[in-house]
Structures are given as C-alpha cells and as structure tokens.
Design a protein around this motif. Structure first.
Motif, PDB file in Angstrom:
ATOM      1  N   SER A 130       0.873  -1.229   0.056  1.00 51.29           N
ATOM      2  CA  SER A 130       0.305  -0.294  -0.184  1.00 51.29           C
ATOM      3  C   SER A 130       0.891   1.635   0.071  1.00 51.29           C
ATOM      4  O   SER A 130       0.501   2.676  -0.841  1.00 51.29           O
ATOM      5  CB  SER A 130      -0.436   0.073   1.265  1.00 51.29           C
ATOM      6  N   GLU A 131       2.276   1.215   0.539  1.00 53.22           N
ATOM      7  CA  GLU A 131       2.854   2.556   1.065  1.00 53.22           C
ATOM      8  C   GLU A 131       3.590   3.069  -0.797  1.00 53.22           C
ATOM      9  O   GLU A 131       3.697   4.055  -0.867  1.00 53.22           O
ATOM     10  CB  GLU A 131       3.926   2.044   1.550  1.00 53.22           C
ATOM     11  N   THR A 132       3.129   2.137  -0.912  1.00 50.71           N
ATOM     12  CA  THR A 132       3.934   2.316  -2.927  1.00 50.71           C
ATOM     13  C   THR A 132       2.899   2.562  -3.300  1.00 50.71           C
ATOM     14  O   THR A 132       3.083   4.207  -4.237  1.00 50.71           O
ATOM     15  CB  THR A 132       4.072   1.020  -4.092  1.00 50.71           C
ATOM     16  N   VAL A 133       1.432   2.499  -3.789  1.00 52.76           N
ATOM     17  CA  VAL A 133       0.447   3.371  -4.518  1.00 52.76           C
ATOM     18  C   VAL A 133      -0.127   4.549  -3.293  1.00 52.76           C
ATOM     19  O   VAL A 133       0.017   5.200  -4.576  1.00 52.76           O
ATOM     20  CB  VAL A 133      -0.956   2.197  -3.764  1.00 52.76           C
ATOM     21  N   LEU A 134       0.236   4.686  -1.930  1.00 51.17           N
ATOM     22  CA  LEU A 134       0.847   5.997  -1.961  1.00 51.17           C
ATOM     23  C   LEU A 134       1.297   6.906  -2.021  1.00 51.17           C
ATOM     24  O   LEU A 134       0.766   7.665  -2.100  1.00 51.17           O
ATOM     25  CB  LEU A 134       0.341   5.651  -0.057  1.00 51.17           C
ATOM     26  N   VAL A 135       2.981   6.229  -2.118  1.00 54.41           N
ATOM     27  CA  VAL A 135       3.143   7.166  -2.873  1.00 54.41           C
ATOM     28  C   VAL A 135       4.016   7.455  -4.457  1.00 54.41           C
ATOM     29  O   VAL A 135       4.163   8.673  -4.721  1.00 54.41           O
ATOM     30  CB  VAL A 135       4.949   6.699  -2.238  1.00 54.41           C
ATOM     31  N   ASP A 136       3.764   6.504  -4.870  1.00 56.25           N
ATOM     32  CA  ASP A 136       3.989   6.180  -6.383  1.00 56.25           C
ATOM     33  C   ASP A 136       3.104   6.909  -7.187  1.00 56.25           C
ATOM     34  O   ASP A 136       2.797   7.288  -8.200  1.00 56.25           O
ATOM     35  CB  ASP A 136       4.890   5.577  -6.975  1.00 56.25           C
ATOM     36  N   ASP A 137       1.711   6.180  -6.740  1.00 57.54           N
ATOM     37  CA  ASP A 137      -0.097   6.501  -7.747  1.00 57.54           C
ATOM     38  C   ASP A 137       0.479   5.826  -8.866  1.00 57.54           C
ATOM     39  O   ASP A 137       0.053   6.609  -9.838  1.00 57.54           O
ATOM     40  CB  ASP A 137      -0.139   8.035  -7.507  1.00 57.54           C
ATOM     41  N   PRO A 138       0.851   4.481  -8.618  1.00 61.47           N
ATOM     42  CA  PRO A 138       1.188   3.829 -10.288  1.00 61.47           C
ATOM     43  C   PRO A 138       0.200   3.414 -10.846  1.00 61.47           C
ATOM     44  O   PRO A 138      -0.878   2.686 -10.633  1.00 61.47           O
ATOM     45  CB  PRO A 138       2.736   2.953  -9.806  1.00 61.47           C
ATOM     46  N   LEU A 139       0.228   3.079 -12.043  1.00 62.43           N
ATOM     47  CA  LEU A 139      -0.735   2.167 -13.011  1.00 62.43           C
ATOM     48  C   LEU A 139      -0.588   0.897 -13.028  1.00 62.43           C
ATOM     49  O   LEU A 139      -1.692   0.240 -12.968  1.00 62.43           O
ATOM     50  CB  LEU A 139      -0.808   3.436 -14.849  1.00 62.43           C
ATOM     51  N   LEU A 140       0.089   0.480 -12.556  1.00 60.23           N
ATOM     52  CA  LEU A 140       0.232  -1.386 -13.127  1.00 60.23           C
ATOM     53  C   LEU A 140       0.132  -1.380 -14.350  1.00 60.23           C
ATOM     54  O   LEU A 140      -0.430  -2.818 -14.309  1.00 60.23           O
ATOM     55  CB  LEU A 140      -0.119  -1.415 -11.052  1.00 60.23           C
TER      56      LEU A 140
END
Length: 289
Positions: free
Chosen positions: A199-209
């Motif tokens: 979840s930290e990656t989503v919060l910081v980077d907001d990636p499209l994946l």
C-alpha cells in the motif's frame, strides 16, 4: 536486434519468429526436413506440440505425414501422453511421422513424468533427453514451480540507489531507473500473470501498474497488500480496470472505518480479500482465492 524493440516479449516473439523463419526456409530449400521448435513460455500461454504440428499443417507450412526418413522434433519439455486441455501430445507426434525427438527435460508433472517419452519410444521414435536441460529448466521455471511446490513462481523487482536506498526520503517518490531498465520491467510485466505491491507504493507513487510499450494479449491482475486498507479509492490504477482486475489483500480488523474504506474500494472496482490474522503470531494466513 532484440524482439523487445518491436513490442513483443522476448520469449513469445522468439518462438513465433523461429518457427516461421525456419519452417519457411526449410520448405523452400529442404522440404524433406521438418523442425518443430516449441518454446514453453508458460506466462505467455502454452503451445502444445500437437497444436504446433496441426497449425503448421493447416497453414500449409508442413505436409502430414512427414517424411519418416528425415524428421526431427526439438522440444523444451516432454510431450504429455494424457488427456488435458489440448489432448495427449505424444500420440500426435507419432502420427505426424516424426522419427527422432530431442527433448530437453522430462515433465515433472506426476500425470506425465516419463510416460510421454516412453510412448514415443514404444512407437519407434528415437528419443534423446537432456540437451540444453539447464536452459530448458530455467525457461520452464514458472510451470515447474507450480507442479513441484503448488504455488506461483514469484520474482522480486527492486530499484536501489548506489547507497542501497529506495527513495530520497520516506514518503517521497524518487525515480531511480532509466529508459533501458524501465523497458525491461515492462517486458517482464508482459510475461507474468500478476503484479503485487504494498500500500505504501500506491500511496507514494500512485502507479498505473500496467504494461506499456510491450504487447500483451491477456488481462493483468494487480494485487495490493494493504493491511489497513489505506489505498485511496481515487488511485490511478482504478482507471485502468480494462487492463485487468485489482485485488486488495487485507485483514479483517472489524473496525467500522476500515470496513467503510473497503466498501469504497469495492465501489471503485477493486476486489477486496480479507484474511484472518492469528492473534499474537505476527503472521497473516494466506488467502484462499
């Protein structure tokens, strides 16, 4: 030149290009010889020997039955002799008239495990096993991991600075890779079944994946490990649901606020999977999908 430059994953493009080039060349210069190169790139889909032989015949690349005096079949994995998704492969190899088979590795699947090789030998095919076995085992690692360990084949991608850091400071998005590395990452994304982040990656980077710059013909599952359901329903990856589903793995805390955030994620298009966390163990049980 790398196949990746043309927008195809290396393994899939190599199998298609090799088969097309070699068969067309042989058809013009040595029609008495048949070569079937099968690349078992499991993430990109399974091409059974029978499928390749029949497709080649249907497209006019080969003529069945093949000249029994000049026919060799090279394969990275033992052909099956049981009925599966595509039916047994070994009988069709025999029916095609192939007289010599060079097999890299034996199939560890208990339903196969030497039965395909024995079927070929019993029907007069000269079988050689072990050629480039190490390379073939590496190529088939996803399939072997599933068969031998009953779990997915997992790889870890981490970008680190020279001093071993993942960001300039906690909570700050810090690009660390260049165009060449990014291209390799997207090529790998094109070949796997799922991507997983915290979840930290989503919060910081907001990636499209998503997979960009490389061809992919299947949906890509995105997984977020999020114990407290901190993933915002406005995250950018929810705008890419046409690329594949988003699964959020969390724990069932019973907290009303957490449940409300979970409902918001479901409304945004996510599938939320809650797992039970054993009291005091510090470990989370694996979810059952």
């Amino acid at each position: 030149r790398g196949f990746g430059e043309y927008g195809f994953p290396e393994s899939h493009a190599a199998s298609v290009a090799l088969l097309a080039y070699v068969t067309s060349w042989l058809r013009c210069h040595h029609p008495e010889v048949f070569l079937c190169a099968m690349l078992n790139a499991q993430p990109m889909g399974f091409y059974a020997p029978a499928t390749l032989i029949e497709d080649g015949a249907r497209q006019g690349v080969i003529t069945l039955p093949i000249d029994v005096n000049h026919s060799q079949w090279d394969c990275t994995l033992e052909p099956c002799a049981h009925t599966g998704r595509t039916g047994p492969c070994a009988p069709r190899v025999v029916d095609a008239g192939i007289r010599r088979a060079v097999i890299a590795v034996e199939d560890p699947n208990p339903r196969v495990r030497g039965r395909g090789l024995q079927y070929l030998r019993d029907h007069g095919v000269d079988v050689q096993v072990g050629v480039m076995a190490e390379e073939a085992a590496r190529l088939n690692r996803p399939f072997f991991t599933y068969i031998q360990h009953g779990r997915p084949f997992v790889t870890l991608k981490a970008a680190l600075s020279l001093d071993g850091m993942v960001a300039a400071r906690r909570g700050e998005r810090t690009p660390l890779t260049g165009p060449e590395t990014n291209a390799l990452v997207h090529q790998e994304r094109a070949e796997v079944d799922a991507l997983a982040v915290g979840s930290e990656t989503v919060l910081v980077d907001d990636p499209l994946l998503t997979v960009r710059g490389v061809y992919r013909d299947r949906p890509l599952t995105r997984v977020i490990f999020d114990r407290r359901l901190r993933t915002p329903a406005t995250a950018r990856l929810f705008s890419t649901l046409d690329a594949g589903p988003v699964v959020v793995i969390s724990t069932d805390s019973g907290d009303a606020a957490v449940r409300a955030r979970g409902e918001a994620l479901v409304a945004a298009g996510a599938r939320v999977e809650c797992v039970q966390e054993p009291a005091g163990s510090g470990e989370v049980a694996s979810p059952s999908f």
